[in-house]
Design an enzyme around this catalytic site. Structure first.
Site, PDB file in Angstrom:
ATOM      1  N   LYS A  89       0.799  -1.233   0.000  1.00 40.22           N
ATOM      2  CA  LYS A  89       0.000   0.000   0.000  1.00 40.22           C
ATOM      3  C   LYS A  89       0.833   1.286   0.000  1.00 40.22           C
ATOM      4  O   LYS A  89       0.418   2.274  -0.587  1.00 40.22           O
ATOM      5  CB  LYS A  89      -0.960   0.003   1.189  1.00 40.22           C
ATOM      6  CG  LYS A  89      -2.085  -1.004   1.017  1.00 40.22           C
ATOM      7  CD  LYS A  89      -3.079  -0.926   2.153  1.00 40.22           C
ATOM      8  CE  LYS A  89      -4.248  -1.860   1.866  1.00 40.22           C
ATOM      9  NZ  LYS A  89      -5.286  -1.771   2.888  1.00 40.22           N
ATOM     10  N   GLY A 145       0.056   0.392  11.397  1.00 41.88           N
ATOM     11  CA  GLY A 145       0.544   0.007  10.074  1.00 41.88           C
ATOM     12  C   GLY A 145      -0.236   0.702   8.972  1.00 41.88           C
ATOM     13  O   GLY A 145      -0.876   1.744   9.193  1.00 41.88           O
ATOM     14  N   ASP A 148     -10.036   2.893   2.040  1.00 43.38           N
ATOM     15  CA  ASP A 148     -10.203   2.135   3.291  1.00 43.38           C
ATOM     16  C   ASP A 148     -10.948   2.935   4.367  1.00 43.38           C
ATOM     17  O   ASP A 148     -11.828   2.401   5.050  1.00 43.38           O
ATOM     18  CB  ASP A 148      -8.835   1.723   3.860  1.00 43.38           C
ATOM     19  CG  ASP A 148      -8.276   0.476   3.176  1.00 43.38           C
ATOM     20  OD1 ASP A 148      -9.051  -0.260   2.541  1.00 43.38           O
ATOM     21  OD2 ASP A 148      -7.061   0.252   3.287  1.00 43.38           O
TER      22      ASP A 148
HETATM   23  P1  NAP Z   1       0.772  -3.843   8.480  1.00 44.34           P
HETATM   24  O1  NAP Z   1       1.037  -2.561   7.760  1.00 44.34           O
HETATM   25  O2  NAP Z   1       1.685  -4.993   8.273  1.00 44.34           O
HETATM   26  O3  NAP Z   1       0.714  -3.472  10.059  1.00 44.34           O
HETATM   27  C1  NAP Z   1       0.575  -4.473  11.006  1.00 44.34           C
HETATM   28  C2  NAP Z   1       0.351  -3.863  12.388  1.00 44.34           C
HETATM   29  O4  NAP Z   1       0.010  -4.919  13.284  1.00 44.34           O
HETATM   30  C3  NAP Z   1       1.562  -3.161  12.968  1.00 44.34           C
HETATM   31  O5  NAP Z   1       1.110  -2.038  13.691  1.00 44.34           O
HETATM   32  C4  NAP Z   1       2.148  -4.240  13.912  1.00 44.34           C
HETATM   33  O6  NAP Z   1       2.855  -3.705  15.021  1.00 44.34           O
HETATM   34  C5  NAP Z   1       0.882  -4.879  14.425  1.00 44.34           C
HETATM   35  N1  NAP Z   1       1.061  -6.257  14.916  1.00 44.34           N
HETATM   36  C6  NAP Z   1       1.362  -7.350  14.179  1.00 44.34           C
HETATM   37  N2  NAP Z   1       1.399  -8.453  14.971  1.00 44.34           N
HETATM   38  C7  NAP Z   1       1.111  -8.031  16.220  1.00 44.34           C
HETATM   39  C8  NAP Z   1       0.996  -8.684  17.480  1.00 44.34           C
HETATM   40  N3  NAP Z   1       1.192 -10.008  17.609  1.00 44.34           N
HETATM   41  N4  NAP Z   1       0.661  -7.950  18.573  1.00 44.34           N
HETATM   42  C9  NAP Z   1       0.443  -6.623  18.453  1.00 44.34           C
HETATM   43  N5  NAP Z   1       0.545  -5.931  17.292  1.00 44.34           N
HETATM   44  C10 NAP Z   1       0.878  -6.625  16.193  1.00 44.34           C
HETATM   45  O7  NAP Z   1      -0.692  -4.405   8.129  1.00 44.34           O
HETATM   46  P2  NAP Z   1      -1.959  -3.540   7.663  1.00 44.34           P
HETATM   47  O8  NAP Z   1      -1.936  -3.326   6.195  1.00 44.34           O
HETATM   48  O9  NAP Z   1      -2.039  -2.349   8.562  1.00 44.34           O
HETATM   49  O10 NAP Z   1      -3.176  -4.556   7.944  1.00 44.34           O
HETATM   50  C11 NAP Z   1      -3.609  -4.804   9.270  1.00 44.34           C
HETATM   51  C12 NAP Z   1      -4.885  -5.637   9.293  1.00 44.34           C
HETATM   52  O11 NAP Z   1      -5.968  -4.909   8.715  1.00 44.34           O
HETATM   53  C13 NAP Z   1      -4.806  -6.961   8.509  1.00 44.34           C
HETATM   54  O12 NAP Z   1      -5.443  -7.960   9.284  1.00 44.34           O
HETATM   55  C14 NAP Z   1      -5.616  -6.683   7.259  1.00 44.34           C
HETATM   56  O13 NAP Z   1      -6.223  -7.862   6.745  1.00 44.34           O
HETATM   57  C15 NAP Z   1      -6.677  -5.738   7.813  1.00 44.34           C
HETATM   58  N6  NAP Z   1      -7.305  -4.858   6.780  1.00 44.34           N
HETATM   59  C16 NAP Z   1      -8.641  -5.018   6.525  1.00 44.34           C
HETATM   60  C17 NAP Z   1      -9.259  -4.202   5.585  1.00 44.34           C
HETATM   61  C18 NAP Z   1     -10.739  -4.360   5.322  1.00 44.34           C
HETATM   62  O14 NAP Z   1     -11.221  -3.829   4.311  1.00 44.34           O
HETATM   63  N7  NAP Z   1     -11.486  -5.030   6.175  1.00 44.34           N
HETATM   64  C19 NAP Z   1      -8.536  -3.223   4.895  1.00 44.34           C
HETATM   65  C20 NAP Z   1      -7.178  -3.083   5.188  1.00 44.34           C
HETATM   66  C21 NAP Z   1      -6.569  -3.907   6.126  1.00 44.34           C
HETATM   67  P3  NAP Z   1       4.438  -3.380  14.904  1.00 44.34           P
HETATM   68  O15 NAP Z   1       4.539  -2.018  14.298  1.00 44.34           O
HETATM   69  O16 NAP Z   1       4.909  -3.425  16.305  1.00 44.34           O
HETATM   70  O17 NAP Z   1       5.052  -4.457  14.037  1.00 44.34           O
END
Ligand code: NAP
Length: 282
Positions: A68, A131, A104
């Site tokens: 993204k 994230g 989003d």
């Molecule tokens: P990302 O950029 O990889 O960010 C991941 C985030 O999760 C970071 O803040 C990370 O913290 C944190 N994290 C990961 N594992 C963790 C754990 N065990 N404990 C606590 N924090 C943890 O991912 P993203 O793009 O933001 O996506 C995040 C989620 O949103 C995914 O599940 C995705 O499927 C969902 N999503 C859904 C939609 C929808 O339309 N429904 C749209 C977009 C995204 P650190 O910084 O400490 O690593």
């Protein structure tokens, strides 16, 4: 024979994506013929993939994790929504140019306010995670004028950076918003109670995994919303209910609504989302 509109979703992992089915449902509503690809693409292969796709007449592509932020570098024009988010979830061709946008935040706030009937104005909101998804949704949440917005992330520095970035782009002076960022320490999390707790971490992508939140976090919570979508309640949703949250939801409605907004950008048509909202695709 009518020409098919060439669309796609890209990211890694990608096999789980329901975008092809969602957009097929939208296209059927207008008798629009589409060809929807689902391709595994990494940051290393992104530029070449996009160049090939649009050269071959591609119209629009949904961008998901982990592309993204990187994808923004591949567009000629960036919408305000994508600029504020420093990320995009859609790129499309129009007038010989490539446009990047972020739907989003629109998708989430539409699901919260219109589908789930949870107004954000004057509410106290906690966002877990900092994230790409958090960056995408926070500007739209701020627009709805909550009283307080707290961003808590495992890596505290990332939450602080997100807040700093946004304060450089959005004029928060006219808004009476209390905006805080920090880590996941109990004293930071439990200093307030929250009407809405949003899980934007990727923890739910690992089945059975917990963030390890204090149970008391959810006392007084009207809705705990997990951006992740799944047939079963995620651990976050189960913990929220056990901690006293009145209601929980996964991110299916957000996915459908952000998709509908992307479909509008690609086709100028506004699909009806009600059927998909009622009956998620297995
Ligand atoms: P990302 O950029 O990889 O960010 C991941 C985030 O999760 C970071 O803040 C990370 O913290 C944190 N994290 C990961 N594992 C963790 C754990 N065990 N404990 C606590 N924090 C943890 O991912 P993203 O793009 O933001 O996506 C995040 C989620 O949103 C995914 O599940 C995705 O499927 C969902 N999503 C859904 C939609 C929808 O339309 N429904 C749209 C977009 C995204 P650190 O910084 O400490 O690593």
């Amino acid at each position: 024979m009518d020409k098919k509109l060439k669309l796609a979703v890209i990211g890694k992992p990608i096999s789980h994506s329901k975008s092809p089915e969602i957009h097929q449902d939208f296209a059927n509503q207008f008798d629009t013929k589409i060809e929807f690809r689902k391709d595994e693409v990494t940051p290393e292969t992104l530029e070449t993939w996009l160049a090939d796709f649009f050269k071959a007449g591609g119209k629009g592509v949904s961008i998901t994790l982990p592309l993204k932020e990187e994808a923004l570098n591949n567009a000629d024009e960036i919408s305000d929504r994508a600029r504020l988010a420093s990320a995009c979830n859609v790129i499309y061709a129009k007038d010989e140019k490539l446009f990047a946008d972020c739907t989003d935040g629109f998708g989430l706030t539409k699901d919260l306010e219109e589908n789930l009937k949870v107004r954000l104005k004057d509410k106290k909101i906690l966002i877990l995670g900092a994230g790409g998804a958090a960056r995408g949704i926070i500007p739209s949440i701020i627009e709805k004028k909550p009283a307080k917005l707290k961003v808590a992330n495992r890596t505290e520095s990332k939450a602080l950076l997100l807040k700093e970035d946004l304060e450089g782009k959005v004029d928060l002076k006219g808004k009476s918003l209390i905006f805080q960022a920090g880590g996941l320490a109990d004293d930071f999390l439990l200093a307030d109670s929250y009407d809405l707790v949003i899980n934007s971490t990727s923890v739910s992508t690992q089945a059975g995994e917990s963030i390890g939140l204090p149970k008391a976090l959810f006392s007084g919570t009207k809705l705990a919303y997990d951006l992740f979508y799944a047939a079963e309640k995620t651990v976050f949703m189960q913990e929220a209910l056990a901690g006293g949250a009145e209601k929980v939801s996964d991110g299916w409605g957000m996915l459908v609504e952000q998709g509908a907004e992307s479909f509008r950008l690609w086709t100028n048509l506004i699909p009806d989302t009600s059927r998909l909202l009622e009956k998620p695709i297995d």
